[in-house]
Design an enzyme around this catalytic site. Structure first.
Site, short mmCIF file in Angstrom:
data_model
loop_
_atom_site.label_atom_id
_atom_site.label_comp_id
_atom_site.label_asym_id
_atom_site.label_seq_id
_atom_site.Cartn_x
_atom_site.Cartn_y
_atom_site.Cartn_z
N SER A 117 0.18 -3.96 45.56
CA SER A 117 -1.17 -3.61 46.02
C SER A 117 -1.39 -2.12 45.88
CB SER A 117 -1.36 -3.96 47.49
OG SER A 117 -0.83 -5.19 47.79
N HIS A 138 -2.86 -7.59 39.55
CA HIS A 138 -3.05 -7.61 41.00
C HIS A 138 -3.97 -8.76 41.39
CE1 HIS A 138 -4.74 -5.49 44.80
NE2 HIS A 138 -3.66 -6.17 45.10
N GLU A 150 -6.96 -7.77 39.05
CA GLU A 150 -7.08 -6.43 38.47
C GLU A 150 -5.93 -6.25 37.47
OE1 GLU A 150 -9.08 -3.94 42.19
OE2 GLU A 150 -6.91 -3.92 41.99
N ASN A 189 -9.12 -2.04 46.66
CA ASN A 189 -8.53 -1.41 47.85
C ASN A 189 -8.99 0.04 47.99
OD1 ASN A 189 -7.30 -3.78 48.41
ND2 ASN A 189 -5.29 -3.18 47.64
N1 LIG Z 1 -0.36 -10.61 51.01
C1 LIG Z 1 -1.41 -10.18 50.40
O1 LIG Z 1 -2.55 -10.37 50.86
C2 LIG Z 1 -1.28 -9.43 49.10
C3 LIG Z 1 -2.40 -9.31 48.27
C4 LIG Z 1 -2.26 -8.69 47.04
C5 LIG Z 1 -1.02 -8.16 46.68
N2 LIG Z 1 0.04 -8.28 47.53
C6 LIG Z 1 1.32 -7.74 47.07
O2 LIG Z 1 2.12 -8.81 46.60
C7 LIG Z 1 3.50 -8.54 46.85
C8 LIG Z 1 4.07 -9.66 47.67
O3 LIG Z 1 3.38 -9.76 48.88
P1 LIG Z 1 3.48 -11.04 49.80
O4 LIG Z 1 2.41 -10.91 50.83
O5 LIG Z 1 3.52 -12.25 48.97
O6 LIG Z 1 4.88 -10.81 50.50
P2 LIG Z 1 5.78 -11.89 51.24
O7 LIG Z 1 6.64 -11.13 52.15
O8 LIG Z 1 4.94 -12.98 51.78
O9 LIG Z 1 6.66 -12.51 50.06
C9 LIG Z 1 7.67 -11.81 49.40
C10 LIG Z 1 8.72 -12.79 48.94
O10 LIG Z 1 9.66 -12.10 48.15
C11 LIG Z 1 10.94 -12.62 48.45
N3 LIG Z 1 11.95 -11.66 48.07
C12 LIG Z 1 12.38 -10.56 48.75
N4 LIG Z 1 13.32 -9.91 48.01
C13 LIG Z 1 13.47 -10.60 46.85
C14 LIG Z 1 14.28 -10.44 45.71
N5 LIG Z 1 15.11 -9.40 45.60
N6 LIG Z 1 14.20 -11.35 44.73
C15 LIG Z 1 13.38 -12.40 44.82
N7 LIG Z 1 12.59 -12.61 45.90
C16 LIG Z 1 12.62 -11.72 46.89
C17 LIG Z 1 10.89 -12.93 49.91
O11 LIG Z 1 11.87 -13.90 50.28
C18 LIG Z 1 9.47 -13.46 50.07
O12 LIG Z 1 9.42 -14.85 49.93
C19 LIG Z 1 3.53 -7.19 47.53
O13 LIG Z 1 3.75 -6.20 46.57
C20 LIG Z 1 2.14 -7.05 48.13
O14 LIG Z 1 1.77 -5.73 48.29
C21 LIG Z 1 -0.05 -8.91 48.72
#
Ligand SMILES: NC(=O)c1ccc[n+]([C@@H]2O[C@H](COP(=O)([O-])OP(=O)(O)OC[C@H]3O[C@@H](n4cnc5c(N)ncnc54)[C@H](O)[C@@H]3O)[C@@H](O)[C@H]2O)c1
Length: 663
Positions: A117, A138, A150, A189
């Protein structure tokens, strides 16, 4: 296509689902087995719901599911894929480590995308040897439903990979937008960043209570007010974003207290049962109260327009892309660029100046283009020019004009002082043909929509206004000729209807259809030696672009009869003596003289009063005297409530020039 999604959390599971839905083979990888189990369930539940709602057919859910493989090791997942989308937690070191691994084990032509993000793509690709294939994809939450993605490039991303990722976005049913610079918050954002600062400061300064704002926002048709939404997202997430923007955009993001205090108290919003509101029932308990308008939707629009302008100035994204991104990413009916089109530069600037001085933040100060009165120009940028082109564009903007390339027979220039100018621009005498008529209509429509323009000046490029309709034009039949006449009448009439003052600057020749064009304007100025006339009857025709009706209204029946029936030409001086022309300028000064007159009306007259007067005079000529008087008194009543009227009288009493805003 073969796709690997790394991280099966909130985002990864939705991303995997959407790729599988569009016939791709997906491996969803996570280092935590529980996370994979949760993702499996999420995907299965979503697919059953889609079957229930008829979005997909019975059985299709099974085939989509069969395209997703779940894996616990990266080596097993990515060796032969075309695309990797990484969605692990937002920790730069973790992402760097993953990309370093991917670099070693993926095919060399595989696209390596991150769903980050906020982190810079270039930082994530730090340890990658072939950096041109690393970019941002994104997605928005929930990734399987939100249309926006994005596509972000860093300074290392190759064009080919960037375009390919954009195409992939389209192929999975999304609306991709191009983010051309690796800049904090990308587009959506980033537009949201100053909003958060603003809403936090409203609480810090006790301007109004959250419920007052939220009730007002709901009253404006939003599904949730801003504070309820922040509670829903998580106050810790909001505070974390503010920290990030403090580090990347401006220290000012550090100064907001309210949200950080809530985090310290453990009030994180819906997830902790309490945030700004109480969520113990699962819904926000918003205290009863009256909606307040101390903060209005216009404050938020101004802040978002300002940030959008900064994004364009920094060449992060083009205006149309920003609008789409905000619309889809924030679930809005329109984006900041659409709003900016309906406001004047002065309105936006004034509001931003007020906000920045009240809250004490430079972040709310008008962006450079708004400071310079160039809001309209910047939100119409269609591409980011090369350095040379950029220089030319800047020069054009500095001289206060902008040439529209979309018209082939005329030039439309928009000046700084509320005046737009149309220059008829055809070889020889600016003869009017079907193409010019079409361009003229579009240019009038464009000026009509342009809130900045108060006066439209029409003239010819070179030494002549226009020698009239091109008679060599092929018109197949009698009825086609009727329609051609009607077309001219309709387009010229727009000049009477447009709620702006229209001035014709006549020089050289203004004959036939050209003279009729000038007669359709509100005011005519000329050189003394210009030639005007309606020679149609001497050619077996008649002045059929409103000349037979319009000339009599300008000079009376007797003179109109004489001029049309003899087809005689008159000079600018004679036209002045007859009252057709209101000002005469020597040939070498007519361009500047006409422009000065246009600018003096644009600045010196209230635009609302001017457009009402124009309508009264034009319409008044066609109705009974008493009806005209009735229209006049009603129009006067309308003016009485305007800010411009107050400004006009105040300025008179204070012995200064008025500053009309058109309100
Ligand atoms: N949540 C949102 O609304 C949102 C929106 C857009 C972008 N993002 C971005 O997306 C990314 C993920 O966010 P999220 O909300 O899904 O997080 P999350 O914590 O829900 O999921 C992350 C996952 O990654 C796994 N993980 C951790 N280390 C790992 C590794 N070394 N290898 C493989 N898997 C691993 C975890 O077990 C978990 O299931 C982040 O960069 C976040 O900024 C999030």
């Amino acid at each position: 296509m073969k796709v690997a999604v790394i991280g099966s959390g909130e985002m990864g599971r939705g991303i995997a689902l959407v790729f599988a839905q569009y016939d791709n083979d997906v491996v969803l990888e996570d280092s935590f087995p529980q996370a994979l189990d949760k993702a499996k369930k999420y995907i299965a539940d979503n697919l059953s719901k889609m079957v229930e709602k008829g979005i997909i057919k019975q059985g299709e859910d099974k085939s989509i599911q069969s395209r997703i493989r779940y894996s616990g090791t990266m080596e097993d997942s990515v060796t032969d894929v075309d695309l990797v989308v990484e969605a692990v937690p937002e920790i730069v070191e973790l992402k760097q480590e993953i990309f370093s691994k991917l670099d070693k084990i993926c095919r060399k032509d595989a696209i390596l995308a991150t769903n980050t993000s906020n982190i810079k793509i270039a930082d994530i690709s730090k340890n990658v040897t072939v950096k041109d294939r690393v970019l941002g994809m994104h997605f928005f939450n929930p990734a399987n439903r939100m249309k926006l993605v994005e596509i972000i490039r860093s300074e290392f991303t190759g064009d080919e990979y960037f375009e390919k990722a954009f195409k992939i976005g389209q192929e999975i049913g999304k609306t991709p937008v191009k983010v051309l610079k690796d800049s904090p918050g990308f587009v959506v954002n980033r537009i949201n960043a100053p909003d958060m600062l603003f809403f936090c400061s409203v609480l810090d300064k006790n301007v109004e209570k959250p419920e007052e704002m939220d009730l007002y926002a709901r009253g404006q048709g939003l599904p949730m007010g801003p504070y309820e939404l922040m509670d829903f997202v998580g106050i810790d997430t909001v505070a974390h974003s503010l920290d990030y923007y403090a580090a990347t955009l401006s220290e000012e993001y550090n100064s907001c207290r309210a949200f950080r205090d809530l985090v310290k108290e453990g009030r994180l919003g819906k997830k902790s049962g309490k945030g700004i509101y109480d969520w113990s029932s699962g819904k926000a308990a918003i205290p009863k109260g009256e909606p307040s308008e101390k903060v209005t939707i216009m404050d938020i629009f101004a802040i978002e327009i300002n940030e959008a302008v900064k994004l364009i100035e920094e060449q992060v994204a083009l205006p149309d892309e920003i609008d789409i991104a905000v619309k889809l990413g924030m679930n809005r009916p329109f984006g900041p660029i659409t709003v900016a089109k309906s406001l004047t530069n002065a309105e936006v600037k004034k509001r931003l100046e007020k906000l920045s001085s009240f809250y004490g933040f430079k972040t709310f100060e008008p962006a450079e283009s708004i400071k310079q009165g160039k809001l309209k120009e910047i939100i119409q940028v269609k591409s980011f020019a090369t350095t040379e082109k950029k220089k030319q564009a800047e020069q054009a903007m500095q001289s206060g004009t902008r040439e529209e390339k979309k018209y082939s027979t005329l030039i439309l220039e928009k000046g700084q002082k509320h005046v737009s100018r149309i220059l008829l621009n055809r070889p020889k005498h600016n003869f009017i043909n079907a193409e010019l008529l079409k361009d003229l209509e579009s240019a009038i429509d464009e000026v009509w929509e342009d809130k900045e323009t108060r006066v439209l000046l029409i003239t010819g490029s070179g030494d002549t206004f226009t020698a009239g309709a091109e008679l060599s034009q092929f018109i197949p039949g009698l009825f086609d000729f009727v329609e051609y006449a009607r077309k001219g009448e309709r387009i010229y009439k727009k000049l009477q209807e447009i709620p702006k003052v229209v001035i014709a600057e006549i020089k050289g020749l203004a004959l036939g259809g050209g003279f009729e064009l000038s007669l359709s304007c509100d005011i005519r100025v000329s050189t003394p030696d210009a030639q005007m006339g309606l020679p149609e009857v001497t050619l077996g025709l008649l002045p059929a672009w409103s000349g037979s009706q319009r000339l009599a209204r300008v000079v009376g029946n007797s003179r109109a009869m004489y001029l049309i029936l003899t087809g005689k030409r008159i000079t600018g001086q004679q036209a002045f003596d007859m009252g057709i022309v209101s000002e005469l300028y020597p040939k070498e000064k007519v361009d500047s003289g006409a422009m000065e007159l246009a600018e003096s009306i644009a600045i010196g007259s209230s635009p609302i009063a001017a457009s009402l007067v124009k309508r009264l005079i034009n319409r008044g000529a066609d109705v009974a005297y008493d009806s005209g008087l009735e229209m006049e008194s009603m129009a006067a009543g309308i003016l009485y409530g305007t800010e411009d009227m107050k400004e006009g009288i105040t300025a008179l009493l204070q012995k200064r020039k008025p500053n009309f805003q058109g309100k």
